[in-house]
Design an enzyme around this catalytic site. Structure first.
Site, PDB file in Angstrom:
ATOM      1  CG  LEU A 177      -1.751  -1.268   1.459  1.00  9.01           C
ATOM      2  CD1 LEU A 177      -2.692  -1.061   2.642  1.00  9.01           C
ATOM      3  CD2 LEU A 177      -2.531  -1.644   0.212  1.00  9.01           C
ATOM      4  CE  LYS A 258      -2.857   4.098   8.535  1.00 11.45           C
ATOM      5  NZ  LYS A 258      -1.615   4.312   9.325  1.00 11.45           N
ATOM      6  N   GLY A 280       3.825   0.949   5.494  1.00 13.28           N
ATOM      7  CA  GLY A 280       4.990   1.667   6.013  1.00 13.28           C
ATOM      8  C   GLY A 280       4.817   2.151   7.433  1.00 13.28           C
ATOM      9  CD  GLN A 289       2.219   4.870  11.311  1.00 16.52           C
ATOM     10  OE1 GLN A 289       3.359   4.711  11.722  1.00 16.52           O
ATOM     11  NE2 GLN A 289       1.967   5.464  10.157  1.00 16.52           N
ATOM     12  CB  CYS A 445      -6.534  22.398   2.033  1.00 15.84           C
ATOM     13  SG  CYS A 445      -5.338  21.535   0.986  1.00 15.84           S
TER      14      CYS A 445
END
Length: 492
Positions: A177, A258, A280, A289, A445
């Protein structure tokens, strides 16, 4: 005397029997593909190494990028009948190089000979000393290497480190990914280094320009995949982003997005017949994470997830990215911020995971079914087929433009461009219809990905729209929350 490149095998030399034969075959096939970049080469095989004849300067660089290769050296090679021949050849090659310099001779010998390696070093050193050089084994200015194998001697001064690891294709297939950021290409490369065929999945959120940026990262990554025509699966993940904003609590957006990526990736893995996903993620690097978040993201996915960076820190990852050539492209990748919470939750309850899956189910199926697959050798033509609107990014808004801030309300209140109005991304078209489609609109943004996507979408329906180039919305004395600042799709 001839010039060639010595290619030394690495870890595969500890293998035995059929396994070693198969790995040597895979490495040789990859080396042959790498050599095509140099007009081809003629290969000769010996136990634990290859010799490549052709464009030596080109071959040394190409072959040093083949997985399973420990090192390469451009060398002179010459046959000999006695020790004095080796010394004579060394003087012919290096006489001018050592004149007025301190040098050391490092000799190595394989086979049966009436002399030892030390004898070779002594004979060559004595011959070169007559050219005006001086022997210094401790602090030489030049190191000279002589390898004696059978009836041939090899002379070289340069040893280029290879990637090592195992030959590509010796350990099955995985799907990486890859977001286009720094971490995920490194994770994919590390699985290549362990012998896995790596296909790539990219989830596009930022329009054509973001896709082009990501494909440049992918191109650099796959330049290492000699011997394998890798597949790149590209998906438009806009439906997931819209469903997430409509049906998921904002504090769970990071985990939900995710999780959606994992589910779409698992479907893509079935399509390319990959055994596992590769991401990663590095433990604790960002809010999505943490151990709790990873457990929530992965629950019930059904496909193994490999995380080769899990114990590495950012500096280590960056160094590898720089080494493999993806870093410079990755740092130019615009980030998409419309599906990431400013105050993300680091965990989710089981019932919340079930609610996320229900809210995103149809969008995930739509994205998975519409994903496009392109092979590595078709990638260049695919990139050429992409046509982003011209001049989509600008450095400053025209004086008559409507400037639109796409950040959240809190960030807008803290600071915004003079005269800018704020809206949510899902309300952009309503805003344009209210103010008039004949006006010029400039969007910004947090980091550029969302504003690029919005501007391109409006261009497609005939509205003059732009994105501010490389815009950073924090004022010089203001920074965003460190967790939300880094918790982006690019951290996959």
């Amino acid at each position: 005397m001839e010039k060639l490149v010595i290619v030394r095998f690495g870890e595969l030399t500890v293998k035995r029997g059929y396994t070693r034969l198969e790995m040597e075959r895979l490495l040789t096939r990859a080396a042959e593909e790498a050599a095509r970049e140099c007009g081809g080469a003629k290969f000769e095989k010996e136990p634990g190494r290859l010799y490549a004849r052709g464009d030596v300067e080109c071959l040394k660089k190409a072959l040093s990028r083949v997985f399973g290769v420990k090192s390469v050296s451009p060398a002179h090679a010459a046959e000999f009948t006695e020790l004095s021949d080796i010394a004579t050849h060394a003087k012919q090659i290096w006489g001018d190089l050592v004149t007025g310099r301190r040098f050391a001779v490092r000799a190595h010998r394989v086979g049966d000979h009436p002399f030892k390696s030390l004898d070779v070093a002594a004979a060559v050193g004595s011959a070169l000393a007559t050219s005006g050089g001086s022997v210094d084994l401790e602090k030489p200015e030049v190191e000279l290497y002589v390898e004696v194998r059978g009836k041939r001697a090899y002379y070289y001064t340069e040893v280029l480190e290879g990637p090592g690891g195992l030959p590509l294709g010796s350990e099955g297939k995985v799907l990486a990914l890859v977001s286009g950021g720094i971490d995920s290409p490194v994770a994919a490369w590390m699985l290549m280094r362990r012998g896995a065929h790596v296909d790539v999945f990219y989830c596009n959120l930022g329009g054509t320009l973001a896709l082009l940026h990501a494909l440049e990262v992918v191109r650099r990554l796959l330049s290492w995949s000699y011997g394998y025509n890798a597949r790149v699966v590209v998906a438009d993940c806009g439906p997931v982003a819209r469903a997430l904003r409509r049906g998921v609590k904002e504090e769970l957006w990071n985990i939900a997005f995710k999780r959606a990526l994992y589910k779409i990736g698992a479907e893509a893995a079935k399509r390319v017949k990959a055994t596992a996903l590769v991401t990663g993620e590095s433990l604790g690097q960002v809010s999505s994470q943490t151990l709790q978040a990873l457990a929530a993201v992965e629950a019930g996915i059904g496909t193994p997830v490999l995380r080769p960076l899990i114990g590495m820190d950012k500096d280590e990852i960056v160094k590898i990215a720089q080494r493999i050539g993806t870093y410079e492209a990755s740092v130019k990748m615009p980030e998409y911020c419309a599906v990431f919470s400013r105050k993300p939750r680091k965990w989710a309850r089981r019932e919340e995971i079930e609610e996320i899956d229900l809210a995103l189910h149809d969008a995930i199926a739509e994205v998975a079914n519409s994903a496009r697959m392109v092979k590595k050798r078709e990638l260049e033509e695919f990139v050429k087929s992409l046509s982003p609107p011209r001049d989509l990014e600008i450095d400053a808004p025209p004086s008559d433009a409507v400037v639109v801030d796409l950040r959240d309300e809190e960030a807008y209140r803290g600071w915004h461009l003079p005269g800018a109005i704020r809206t949510d991304v899902d309300d952009v078209l309503t805003l344009v219809d209210r103010l008039g489609r004949d006006k010029t609109y400039v969007f910004y943004c947090y980091s550029g990905g969302l504003s690029l996507d919005v501007a391109e979408s409006l261009r497609k329906i005939g509205i003059k729209a732009y994105s501010l180039r490389l815009w950073r919305t924090s004022s010089p004395n203001q920074t965003r929350d460190s967790t939300s600042q880094t918790d982006k799709y690019t951290d996959l």
